[in-house]
Motif scaffolding. Sequence first.
Motif, PDB file in Angstrom:
ATOM      1  N   GLU A  34       0.636  -1.303  -0.006  1.00  0.00           N
ATOM      2  CA  GLU A  34       0.243   0.176  -0.073  1.00  0.00           C
ATOM      3  C   GLU A  34       0.903   1.072   0.107  1.00  0.00           C
ATOM      4  OE1 GLU A  34      -3.555   2.389   2.639  1.00  0.00           O
ATOM      5  OE2 GLU A  34      -2.492   0.605   3.498  1.00  0.00           O
ATOM      6  N   ILE A  35       0.713   2.139  -0.962  1.00  0.00           N
ATOM      7  CA  ILE A  35       1.489   3.315  -1.133  1.00  0.00           C
ATOM      8  C   ILE A  35       0.761   4.428  -0.551  1.00  0.00           C
ATOM      9  CG2 ILE A  35       2.718   4.909  -2.581  1.00  0.00           C
ATOM     10  CD1 ILE A  35       3.412   2.627  -4.676  1.00  0.00           C
ATOM     11  N   GLY A  36       1.306   5.250   0.420  1.00  0.00           N
ATOM     12  CA  GLY A  36       0.514   6.261   1.187  1.00  0.00           C
ATOM     13  C   GLY A  36      -0.385   5.830   2.036  1.00  0.00           C
ATOM     14  N   SER A  37      -0.152   5.168   2.850  1.00  0.00           N
ATOM     15  CA  SER A  37      -1.167   4.441   4.084  1.00  0.00           C
ATOM     16  C   SER A  37      -1.783   5.447   4.853  1.00  0.00           C
ATOM     17  CB  SER A  37      -0.413   3.215   4.857  1.00  0.00           C
ATOM     18  OG  SER A  37       0.039   2.162   3.915  1.00  0.00           O
ATOM     19  N   GLY A  38      -1.215   6.484   5.113  1.00  0.00           N
ATOM     20  CA  GLY A  38      -1.895   7.866   5.554  1.00  0.00           C
ATOM     21  C   GLY A  38      -2.097   7.532   7.207  1.00  0.00           C
ATOM     22  N   THR A  39      -3.323   7.377   7.515  1.00  0.00           N
ATOM     23  CA  THR A  39      -3.437   7.118   9.110  1.00  0.00           C
ATOM     24  C   THR A  39      -3.408   5.437   9.343  1.00  0.00           C
ATOM     25  OG1 THR A  39      -5.888   6.448   8.549  1.00  0.00           O
ATOM     26  CG2 THR A  39      -5.508   8.663   9.053  1.00  0.00           C
ATOM     27  N   GLY A  40      -3.364   4.723   8.413  1.00  0.00           N
ATOM     28  CA  GLY A  40      -3.000   3.117   8.823  1.00  0.00           C
ATOM     29  C   GLY A  40      -4.284   2.531   8.705  1.00  0.00           C
ATOM     30  N   GLN A  41      -5.986   3.414   8.778  1.00  0.00           N
ATOM     31  CA  GLN A  41      -7.079   2.818   8.883  1.00  0.00           C
ATOM     32  C   GLN A  41      -7.264   1.661   7.688  1.00  0.00           C
ATOM     33  OE1 GLN A  41      -8.383   6.924   9.404  1.00  0.00           O
ATOM     34  NE2 GLN A  41     -10.175   5.786   9.749  1.00  0.00           N
ATOM     35  N   HIS A  42      -6.906   1.950   6.556  1.00  0.00           N
ATOM     36  CA  HIS A  42      -7.351   1.057   5.398  1.00  0.00           C
ATOM     37  C   HIS A  42      -6.520  -0.194   5.728  1.00  0.00           C
ATOM     38  CE1 HIS A  42      -8.929   4.079   1.965  1.00  0.00           C
ATOM     39  NE2 HIS A  42      -9.684   3.657   2.886  1.00  0.00           N
ATOM     40  N   ALA A  43      -5.172  -0.099   5.922  1.00  0.00           N
ATOM     41  CA  ALA A  43      -4.415  -1.258   6.236  1.00  0.00           C
ATOM     42  C   ALA A  43      -4.994  -2.074   7.142  1.00  0.00           C
ATOM     43  CB  ALA A  43      -2.772  -0.948   6.780  1.00  0.00           C
ATOM     44  N   VAL A  44      -5.424  -1.834   8.508  1.00  0.00           N
ATOM     45  CA  VAL A  44      -6.058  -2.500   9.311  1.00  0.00           C
ATOM     46  C   VAL A  44      -7.376  -3.211   8.898  1.00  0.00           C
ATOM     47  CG1 VAL A  44      -7.227  -2.581  11.728  1.00  0.00           C
ATOM     48  CG2 VAL A  44      -5.032  -1.533  11.312  1.00  0.00           C
ATOM     49  N   HIS A  45      -8.185  -2.487   8.215  1.00  0.00           N
ATOM     50  CA  HIS A  45      -9.572  -2.696   7.851  1.00  0.00           C
ATOM     51  C   HIS A  45      -9.204  -3.720   6.725  1.00  0.00           C
ATOM     52  CE1 HIS A  45     -14.109  -1.980   7.176  1.00  0.00           C
ATOM     53  NE2 HIS A  45     -13.717  -2.343   5.906  1.00  0.00           N
ATOM     54  N   PHE A  46      -8.480  -3.478   5.662  1.00  0.00           N
ATOM     55  CA  PHE A  46      -8.424  -4.582   4.523  1.00  0.00           C
ATOM     56  C   PHE A  46      -7.796  -5.982   5.058  1.00  0.00           C
ATOM     57  CE2 PHE A  46      -8.341  -0.604   1.873  1.00  0.00           C
ATOM     58  CZ  PHE A  46      -9.783  -0.565   1.746  1.00  0.00           C
ATOM     59  N   ALA A  47      -6.760  -5.616   5.757  1.00  0.00           N
ATOM     60  CA  ALA A  47      -5.873  -6.914   6.098  1.00  0.00           C
ATOM     61  C   ALA A  47      -6.860  -7.843   7.154  1.00  0.00           C
ATOM     62  CB  ALA A  47      -4.750  -6.454   6.944  1.00  0.00           C
ATOM     63  N   ALA A  48      -7.327  -6.944   7.630  1.00  0.00           N
ATOM     64  CA  ALA A  48      -8.575  -7.885   8.717  1.00  0.00           C
ATOM     65  C   ALA A  48      -9.526  -8.670   7.944  1.00  0.00           C
ATOM     66  CB  ALA A  48      -9.348  -7.244   9.740  1.00  0.00           C
ATOM     67  N   ALA A  49     -10.048  -8.001   6.942  1.00  0.00           N
ATOM     68  CA  ALA A  49     -11.042  -8.545   5.957  1.00  0.00           C
ATOM     69  C   ALA A  49     -10.504  -9.580   4.946  1.00  0.00           C
ATOM     70  CB  ALA A  49     -11.964  -7.576   5.173  1.00  0.00           C
ATOM     71  N   LEU A  50      -9.163  -9.533   4.656  1.00  0.00           N
ATOM     72  CA  LEU A  50      -8.467 -10.557   3.641  1.00  0.00           C
ATOM     73  C   LEU A  50      -7.545 -10.845   4.239  1.00  0.00           C
ATOM     74  CD1 LEU A  50      -8.377  -7.448   0.803  1.00  0.00           C
ATOM     75  CD2 LEU A  50     -10.208  -9.151   1.401  1.00  0.00           C
ATOM     76  N   PRO A  51      -7.602 -12.140   5.235  1.00  0.00           N
ATOM     77  CA  PRO A  51      -6.710 -12.641   5.893  1.00  0.00           C
ATOM     78  C   PRO A  51      -5.662 -13.478   5.127  1.00  0.00           C
ATOM     79  CG  PRO A  51      -8.539 -13.641   6.249  1.00  0.00           C
ATOM     80  CD  PRO A  51      -8.817 -12.671   5.392  1.00  0.00           C
ATOM     81  N   TRP A  52      -5.855 -13.912   3.931  1.00  0.00           N
ATOM     82  CA  TRP A  52      -4.821 -14.465   3.094  1.00  0.00           C
ATOM     83  C   TRP A  52      -3.724 -13.692   2.482  1.00  0.00           C
ATOM     84  CZ3 TRP A  52      -9.746 -13.262   1.427  1.00  0.00           C
ATOM     85  CH2 TRP A  52      -9.835 -12.467   0.048  1.00  0.00           C
ATOM     86  N   LEU A  53      -3.981 -12.345   2.542  1.00  0.00           N
ATOM     87  CA  LEU A  53      -2.833 -11.469   2.019  1.00  0.00           C
ATOM     88  C   LEU A  53      -2.006 -10.894   2.993  1.00  0.00           C
ATOM     89  CD1 LEU A  53      -5.039  -8.810   0.007  1.00  0.00           C
ATOM     90  CD2 LEU A  53      -3.516 -10.365  -0.941  1.00  0.00           C
ATOM     91  N   GLN A  54      -0.603 -10.765   2.840  1.00  0.00           N
ATOM     92  CA  GLN A  54       0.390  -9.948   3.623  1.00  0.00           C
ATOM     93  C   GLN A  54       0.232  -8.738   2.973  1.00  0.00           C
ATOM     94  OE1 GLN A  54       4.619 -10.657   3.384  1.00  0.00           O
ATOM     95  NE2 GLN A  54       4.363 -11.555   5.489  1.00  0.00           N
ATOM     96  N   TRP A  55      -0.060  -7.722   4.220  1.00  0.00           N
ATOM     97  CA  TRP A  55      -0.313  -6.194   3.808  1.00  0.00           C
ATOM     98  C   TRP A  55       0.814  -5.677   4.066  1.00  0.00           C
ATOM     99  CZ3 TRP A  55      -4.597  -4.561   0.987  1.00  0.00           C
ATOM    100  CH2 TRP A  55      -4.871  -3.199   0.953  1.00  0.00           C
ATOM    101  N   GLN A  56       1.441  -4.912   3.241  1.00  0.00           N
ATOM    102  CA  GLN A  56       2.511  -4.020   3.577  1.00  0.00           C
ATOM    103  C   GLN A  56       2.373  -2.628   3.318  1.00  0.00           C
ATOM    104  OE1 GLN A  56       6.252  -4.687   4.426  1.00  0.00           O
ATOM    105  NE2 GLN A  56       5.520  -2.603   5.177  1.00  0.00           N
TER     106      GLN A  56
END
Length: 199
Positions: A34-56
């Motif tokens: 993820e480029i430009g994660s900003g607050t970090g909200q998206h990273a947490v929301h998407f990683a929680a919903a898509l557990p098969w992904l490794q989110w950077q």
Amino acid sequence: MLMDKPFSPACARNAEPILAILRERLVGRDTVLEIGSGTGQHAVHFAAALPWLQWQSSDRAEHLPGIRLWLDEAALANTLPPLALDVDGAWPTTRYDAVFSANTLHILAWPSVQQLFAKLPTVLAPGGLLIVYGPFNYAGHFTSPSNAAFDAALKAQDPAMGIRDFEAVFELAEAAGLRLLEDHAMPANNRCLVWQAAA
């Protein structure tokens, strides 16, 4: 002094509509930058919903403490510590199955947008996806009065900011070897664009 977690109302509003597209497009993918994660909200929301992904997640160094607060609180097994990434500086040497970026192209100065696309081939795996969310102009025109007002507000803050023309971004993507797969209309006059690198 302890800092509070940063919070973006826009992130809270757009997370579910974006997730609907990610859930479909990122099946069978393993790693996302993820480029430009900003607050970090998206990273947490998407990683929680898509557990098969490794989110950077990644952003400029000054945003990393806030992102860490979100990641640490969520304590998800599939989120990595955030990377310091300024698109005009050094890029990671890892390749990813997908790159995701939300609400960044209108914040970055145009030369930085050009640099971002120029660097994408170095981080996208063959057949990798680029997914970009945000407002765009089409044929040089705003798609709504609210986007015109938003653009004026951005330029008042910094003349280098502004809503980008879809056609100009399309050209940058094409030059980076990316093929447009989808252009989704999103709530609040935003778009979600999906490109794919050559296999």
